[in-house]
Design a protein around this motif. Structure first.
Motif, PDB file in Angstrom:
ATOM      1  N   GLY A 185      -0.476  -5.644   4.432  1.00  0.00           N
ATOM      2  CA  GLY A 185       0.223  -5.746   3.394  1.00  0.00           C
ATOM      3  C   GLY A 185       0.020  -7.190   2.713  1.00  0.00           C
ATOM      4  O   GLY A 185      -0.972  -7.810   3.067  1.00  0.00           O
ATOM      5  N   VAL A 200       8.649  -1.732  -6.144  1.00  0.00           N
ATOM      6  CA  VAL A 200       7.782  -2.252  -5.166  1.00  0.00           C
ATOM      7  C   VAL A 200       8.444  -1.981  -4.100  1.00  0.00           C
ATOM      8  O   VAL A 200       9.670  -2.433  -3.861  1.00  0.00           O
ATOM      9  CB  VAL A 200       7.472  -3.985  -5.625  1.00  0.00           C
ATOM     10  CG1 VAL A 200       6.513  -4.360  -4.309  1.00  0.00           C
ATOM     11  CG2 VAL A 200       6.492  -4.082  -7.015  1.00  0.00           C
ATOM     12  N   GLN A 216       3.935  -3.298   0.418  1.00  0.00           N
ATOM     13  CA  GLN A 216       2.848  -2.403   0.882  1.00  0.00           C
ATOM     14  C   GLN A 216       1.922  -2.261  -0.167  1.00  0.00           C
ATOM     15  O   GLN A 216       0.640  -1.969   0.085  1.00  0.00           O
ATOM     16  CB  GLN A 216       3.538  -1.225   0.790  1.00  0.00           C
ATOM     17  CG  GLN A 216       4.650  -1.088   1.924  1.00  0.00           C
ATOM     18  CD  GLN A 216       5.192   0.365   1.991  1.00  0.00           C
ATOM     19  OE1 GLN A 216       5.173   1.179   1.255  1.00  0.00           O
ATOM     20  NE2 GLN A 216       6.152   0.676   2.915  1.00  0.00           N
ATOM     21  N   GLN A 217       1.945  -2.791  -1.360  1.00  0.00           N
ATOM     22  CA  GLN A 217       0.727  -2.712  -2.137  1.00  0.00           C
ATOM     23  C   GLN A 217       0.585  -3.902  -3.253  1.00  0.00           C
ATOM     24  O   GLN A 217       1.571  -4.656  -3.483  1.00  0.00           O
ATOM     25  CB  GLN A 217       1.080  -1.386  -3.200  1.00  0.00           C
ATOM     26  CG  GLN A 217       2.198  -1.575  -4.206  1.00  0.00           C
ATOM     27  CD  GLN A 217       3.435  -1.268  -3.979  1.00  0.00           C
ATOM     28  OE1 GLN A 217       3.895  -1.013  -2.754  1.00  0.00           O
ATOM     29  NE2 GLN A 217       4.444  -0.878  -4.712  1.00  0.00           N
ATOM     30  N   SER A 218      -0.557  -3.805  -3.887  1.00  0.00           N
ATOM     31  CA  SER A 218      -0.792  -4.824  -4.748  1.00  0.00           C
ATOM     32  C   SER A 218      -0.075  -4.777  -6.050  1.00  0.00           C
ATOM     33  O   SER A 218       0.211  -3.378  -6.372  1.00  0.00           O
ATOM     34  CB  SER A 218      -2.409  -5.075  -5.015  1.00  0.00           C
ATOM     35  OG  SER A 218      -3.049  -5.614  -3.773  1.00  0.00           O
TER      36      SER A 218
END
Length: 76
Positions: free
Chosen positions: A2, A23, A41-43
């Motif tokens: 992450g 997010v 967890q994500q960009s």
């Protein structure tokens, strides 16, 4: 895996809650009263996103960053 997001301010306490609209956070850690670190967890882009910190007892602050990303170096 992450991306770590560092939030600096004042008055952060253990047991608080972080909410970044749309997010998902994996973990949130209060480093001290002036810094919180969250694993996401994500960009994503911080531009225009509401970031809300709520201390126990409903003491809350909202932030609206205007630029940057979780992977950008400090000061950008």
């Amino acid at each position: 895996a992450g991306t770590e997001l560092v939030i600096r301010g004042s008055g952060f306490v253990q047991g608080g809650d972080l909410d970044i609209n749309e997010v998902s956070t994996v973990s949130v850690r209060v480093v001290n009263s002036t810094e919180v670190r969250a694993l996401v967890q994500q960009s994503f882009s911080l531009y225009g996103r509401r970031i809300r910190w709520r201390n126990p007892g409903d003491d809350e602050d909202e932030f609206f960053p205007v630029s940057g990303s979780p992977t950008a170096p400090p000061g950008t």
